[in-house]
Design an enzyme around this catalytic site. Structure first.
Site, PDB file in Angstrom:
ATOM      1  N   PRO A  15      16.500-117.334   7.458  1.00  7.97           N
ATOM      2  CA  PRO A  15      17.312-118.541   7.575  1.00  7.97           C
ATOM      3  C   PRO A  15      17.027-119.579   6.496  1.00  7.97           C
ATOM      4  O   PRO A  15      15.885-119.773   6.089  1.00  7.97           O
ATOM      5  CB  PRO A  15      16.946-119.092   8.967  1.00  7.97           C
ATOM      6  CG  PRO A  15      15.665-118.439   9.322  1.00  7.97           C
ATOM      7  CD  PRO A  15      15.664-117.096   8.637  1.00  7.97           C
ATOM      8  N   ASN A  16      18.111-120.212   6.087  1.00  9.45           N
ATOM      9  CA  ASN A  16      18.119-121.320   5.130  1.00  9.45           C
ATOM     10  C   ASN A  16      17.891-120.905   3.684  1.00  9.45           C
ATOM     11  O   ASN A  16      18.073-121.720   2.774  1.00  9.45           O
ATOM     12  CB  ASN A  16      17.123-122.423   5.527  1.00  9.45           C
ATOM     13  CG  ASN A  16      17.476-123.042   6.862  1.00  9.45           C
ATOM     14  OD1 ASN A  16      18.600-123.473   7.065  1.00  9.45           O
ATOM     15  ND2 ASN A  16      16.536-123.059   7.790  1.00  9.45           N
ATOM     16  N   ARG A  23      18.400-127.863  -2.447  1.00 10.09           N
ATOM     17  CA  ARG A  23      17.489-128.897  -1.947  1.00 10.09           C
ATOM     18  C   ARG A  23      16.052-128.430  -2.107  1.00 10.09           C
ATOM     19  O   ARG A  23      15.782-127.251  -2.267  1.00 10.09           O
ATOM     20  CB  ARG A  23      17.764-129.162  -0.455  1.00 10.09           C
ATOM     21  CG  ARG A  23      19.106-129.814  -0.180  1.00 10.09           C
ATOM     22  CD  ARG A  23      19.200-130.205   1.278  1.00 10.09           C
ATOM     23  NE  ARG A  23      18.014-130.963   1.686  1.00 10.09           N
ATOM     24  CZ  ARG A  23      17.593-131.061   2.950  1.00 10.09           C
ATOM     25  NH1 ARG A  23      18.221-130.435   3.922  1.00 10.09           N
ATOM     26  NH2 ARG A  23      16.526-131.773   3.249  1.00 10.09           N
ATOM     27  N   TYR A  28      10.542-125.107  -3.462  1.00 10.65           N
ATOM     28  CA  TYR A  28      11.090-123.746  -3.562  1.00 10.65           C
ATOM     29  C   TYR A  28      11.667-123.410  -4.932  1.00 10.65           C
ATOM     30  O   TYR A  28      12.135-122.294  -5.146  1.00 10.65           O
ATOM     31  CB  TYR A  28      12.165-123.546  -2.482  1.00 10.65           C
ATOM     32  CG  TYR A  28      11.609-123.706  -1.080  1.00 10.65           C
ATOM     33  CD1 TYR A  28      10.577-122.884  -0.625  1.00 10.65           C
ATOM     34  CD2 TYR A  28      12.090-124.680  -0.223  1.00 10.65           C
ATOM     35  CE1 TYR A  28      10.049-123.037   0.647  1.00 10.65           C
ATOM     36  CE2 TYR A  28      11.576-124.843   1.055  1.00 10.65           C
ATOM     37  CZ  TYR A  28      10.555-124.016   1.487  1.00 10.65           C
ATOM     38  OH  TYR A  28      10.028-124.157   2.743  1.00 10.65           O
ATOM     39  N   ASN A  79      11.472-111.774   3.182  1.00  4.98           N
ATOM     40  CA  ASN A  79      11.122-113.196   3.282  1.00  4.98           C
ATOM     41  C   ASN A  79      11.816-113.698   4.543  1.00  4.98           C
ATOM     42  O   ASN A  79      13.002-114.011   4.523  1.00  4.98           O
ATOM     43  CB  ASN A  79      11.588-113.994   2.060  1.00  4.98           C
ATOM     44  CG  ASN A  79      11.143-115.452   2.161  1.00  4.98           C
ATOM     45  OD1 ASN A  79      10.761-115.930   3.238  1.00  4.98           O
ATOM     46  ND2 ASN A  79      11.187-116.172   1.051  1.00  4.98           N
ATOM     47  N   ALA A  82      11.544-119.364   8.104  1.00  6.28           N
ATOM     48  CA  ALA A  82      10.753-119.932   9.206  1.00  6.28           C
ATOM     49  C   ALA A  82      10.541-118.937  10.349  1.00  6.28           C
ATOM     50  O   ALA A  82       9.615-119.117  11.157  1.00  6.28           O
ATOM     51  CB  ALA A  82      11.418-121.204   9.721  1.00  6.28           C
ATOM     52  N   HIS A  85       7.039-117.432  11.329  1.00  7.89           N
ATOM     53  CA  HIS A  85       5.981-118.067  12.095  1.00  7.89           C
ATOM     54  C   HIS A  85       6.086-117.864  13.604  1.00  7.89           C
ATOM     55  O   HIS A  85       5.154-118.227  14.321  1.00  7.89           O
ATOM     56  CB  HIS A  85       5.941-119.558  11.735  1.00  7.89           C
ATOM     57  CG  HIS A  85       5.956-119.787  10.239  1.00  7.89           C
ATOM     58  ND1 HIS A  85       4.959-119.319   9.411  1.00  7.89           N
ATOM     59  CD2 HIS A  85       6.875-120.375   9.412  1.00  7.89           C
ATOM     60  CE1 HIS A  85       5.253-119.626   8.152  1.00  7.89           C
ATOM     61  NE2 HIS A  85       6.404-120.260   8.124  1.00  7.89           N
ATOM     62  N   GLU A 103       5.700-108.551   2.776  1.00  9.85           N
ATOM     63  CA  GLU A 103       6.110-109.904   3.170  1.00  9.85           C
ATOM     64  C   GLU A 103       6.095-110.786   1.916  1.00  9.85           C
ATOM     65  O   GLU A 103       5.158-110.716   1.112  1.00  9.85           O
ATOM     66  CB  GLU A 103       5.128-110.447   4.214  1.00  9.85           C
ATOM     67  CG  GLU A 103       5.444-111.857   4.671  1.00  9.85           C
ATOM     68  CD  GLU A 103       4.401-112.390   5.667  1.00  9.85           C
ATOM     69  OE1 GLU A 103       3.457-111.644   6.018  1.00  9.85           O
ATOM     70  OE2 GLU A 103       4.530-113.549   6.071  1.00  9.85           O
ATOM     71  N   HIS A 105       6.953-114.757   0.191  1.00  7.87           N
ATOM     72  CA  HIS A 105       7.278-116.186   0.306  1.00  7.87           C
ATOM     73  C   HIS A 105       7.282-116.826  -1.069  1.00  7.87           C
ATOM     74  O   HIS A 105       6.405-116.532  -1.898  1.00  7.87           O
ATOM     75  CB  HIS A 105       6.260-116.913   1.189  1.00  7.87           C
ATOM     76  CG  HIS A 105       6.211-116.372   2.576  1.00  7.87           C
ATOM     77  ND1 HIS A 105       7.203-116.628   3.488  1.00  7.87           N
ATOM     78  CD2 HIS A 105       5.329-115.551   3.179  1.00  7.87           C
ATOM     79  CE1 HIS A 105       6.909-115.985   4.620  1.00  7.87           C
ATOM     80  NE2 HIS A 105       5.779-115.322   4.457  1.00  7.87           N
ATOM     81  N   SER A 107       6.890-120.175  -1.524  1.00  9.50           N
ATOM     82  CA  SER A 107       5.773-121.106  -1.455  1.00  9.50           C
ATOM     83  C   SER A 107       4.549-120.384  -0.884  1.00  9.50           C
ATOM     84  O   SER A 107       4.640-119.188  -0.538  1.00  9.50           O
ATOM     85  CB  SER A 107       6.149-122.301  -0.564  1.00  9.50           C
ATOM     86  OG  SER A 107       6.309-121.878   0.783  1.00  9.50           O
ATOM     87  N   ARG A 112       0.251-125.159   3.278  1.00 13.41           N
ATOM     88  CA  ARG A 112       1.198-126.165   3.777  1.00 13.41           C
ATOM     89  C   ARG A 112       0.825-126.583   5.214  1.00 13.41           C
ATOM     90  O   ARG A 112      -0.340-126.526   5.596  1.00 13.41           O
ATOM     91  CB  ARG A 112       2.618-125.605   3.649  1.00 13.41           C
ATOM     92  CG  ARG A 112       2.977-125.286   2.180  1.00 13.41           C
ATOM     93  CD  ARG A 112       4.375-124.737   2.030  1.00 13.41           C
ATOM     94  NE  ARG A 112       5.382-125.708   2.449  1.00 13.41           N
ATOM     95  CZ  ARG A 112       6.670-125.396   2.656  1.00 13.41           C
ATOM     96  NH1 ARG A 112       7.073-124.129   2.500  1.00 13.41           N
ATOM     97  NH2 ARG A 112       7.529-126.322   3.033  1.00 13.41           N
ATOM     98  N   ARG A 116       2.678-123.367   9.602  1.00 11.10           N
ATOM     99  CA  ARG A 116       3.090-122.283   8.703  1.00 11.10           C
ATOM    100  C   ARG A 116       1.954-121.298   8.446  1.00 11.10           C
ATOM    101  O   ARG A 116       2.131-120.314   7.736  1.00 11.10           O
ATOM    102  CB  ARG A 116       3.570-122.852   7.366  1.00 11.10           C
ATOM    103  CG  ARG A 116       4.813-123.718   7.462  1.00 11.10           C
ATOM    104  CD  ARG A 116       5.297-124.095   6.064  1.00 11.10           C
ATOM    105  NE  ARG A 116       6.151-125.259   6.095  1.00 11.10           N
ATOM    106  CZ  ARG A 116       7.485-125.243   6.250  1.00 11.10           C
ATOM    107  NH1 ARG A 116       8.109-124.089   6.386  1.00 11.10           N
ATOM    108  NH2 ARG A 116       8.187-126.351   6.266  1.00 11.10           N
TER     109      ARG A 116
HETATM  110  O1  CA2 Z   1       8.070-120.075   1.051  1.00 12.36           O
HETATM  111  C1  CA2 Z   1       8.919-119.369   1.622  1.00 12.36           C
HETATM  112  O2  CA2 Z   1       9.550-118.492   1.035  1.00 12.36           O
HETATM  113  C2  CA2 Z   1       9.248-119.630   3.094  1.00 12.36           C
HETATM  114  O3  CA2 Z   1       9.497-118.388   3.727  1.00 12.36           O
HETATM  115  C3  CA2 Z   1      10.490-120.498   3.104  1.00 12.36           C
HETATM  116  C4  CA2 Z   1      10.887-120.957   4.502  1.00 12.36           C
HETATM  117  C5  CA2 Z   1       9.703-121.593   5.217  1.00 12.36           C
HETATM  118  O4  CA2 Z   1      10.058-121.947   6.547  1.00 12.36           O
HETATM  119  C6  CA2 Z   1       8.489-120.684   5.236  1.00 12.36           C
HETATM  120  O5  CA2 Z   1       7.426-121.380   5.860  1.00 12.36           O
HETATM  121  C7  CA2 Z   1       8.093-120.301   3.819  1.00 12.36           C
HETATM  122  C8  CA2 Z   1      12.017-121.988   4.464  1.00 12.36           C
HETATM  123  C9  CA2 Z   1      13.165-121.644   3.590  1.00 12.36           C
HETATM  124  C10 CA2 Z   1      14.067-122.842   3.556  1.00 12.36           C
HETATM  125  O6  CA2 Z   1      14.677-122.905   2.297  1.00 12.36           O
HETATM  126  C11 CA2 Z   1      15.360-124.029   1.996  1.00 12.36           C
HETATM  127  C12 CA2 Z   1      15.955-124.038   0.761  1.00 12.36           C
HETATM  128  C13 CA2 Z   1      16.670-125.139   0.370  1.00 12.36           C
HETATM  129  C14 CA2 Z   1      16.802-126.237   1.226  1.00 12.36           C
HETATM  130  C15 CA2 Z   1      16.191-126.213   2.463  1.00 12.36           C
HETATM  131  C16 CA2 Z   1      15.472-125.094   2.857  1.00 12.36           C
END
Ligand code: CA2
Length: 150
Positions: A15-16, A23, A28, A79, A82, A85, A103, A105, A107, A112, A116
């Site tokens: 997701p996202n 953003r 990211y 990937n 969220a 978690h 797996e 990521h 970040s 963090r 996470r």
């Molecule tokens: O670091 C990563 O790849 C994560 O999987 C990214 C997830 C985060 O919840 C994990 O803890 C680490 C979140 C991806 C959200 O991506 C966005 C991109 C642009 C704007 C908002 C969120």
């Protein structure tokens, strides 16, 4: 009947991640998911692998994609966003997949917020690549390729 491909790898994006590039570039990066897909595809092609990609904001759709990969794909790079978690259904689906799982990521979740620091995917993955931004896509494909070539 599905046919097992020993050279097809599934890249799963949670997701996202479809919002990448729009953003939070400080966390990211500024590349889009399509940019990361292009990097992963190039790395896969160089290793004689075919890459499939599924992005979903819905846990059940990711579970379905993992089921669909069973007996058909050789490995998975995931990937889970969220879902990493807390999504035990993704853990269980991955546990029922026979090939190597990496797996990934962008970040480094360990550096963090405390929430996470837990990954429910890590126990069913061969390993985790985290914190290397866009390069992680190439590294994760390389890792799956190395595991398949063993
Ligand atoms: O670091 C990563 O790849 C994560 O999987 C990214 C997830 C985060 O919840 C994990 O803890 C680490 C979140 C991806 C959200 O991506 C966005 C991109 C642009 C704007 C908002 C969120």
């Amino acid at each position: 009947m599905s046919t097992m491909s020993d050279r097809t790898v599934l890249l799963l994006s949670g997701p996202n991640l479809n919002l990448l590039g729009e953003r939070e570039p400080d966390i990211y990066g500024s590349a889009t998911l399509d940019d990361h897909l292009a990097g992963a595809t190039a790395a896969a092609t160089a290793r004689g692998l075919t890459l499939e990609h599924v992005q979903s904001n819905h846990e059940g759709e990711l579970v379905d994609a993992i089921h669909d990969a069973r007996g058909r794909c050789a490995g998975i790079v995931v990937n889970p966003g969220a879902f990493t978690h807390y999504a035990w259904a993704i853990h269980d689906a991955l546990a029922a997949f026979d090939g190597p799982i990496v797996e990934l990521h962008l970040s480094n979740p360990a550096a963090r917020e405390p929430w996470r620091h837990t990954s429910v995917v890590a126990p069913v993955a061969a390993g985790t690549i985290a914190g290397f931004g866009a390069a992680g896509y190439r590294m994760a494909v390389e890792a799956v390729a190395d595991l398949l070539d063993r």
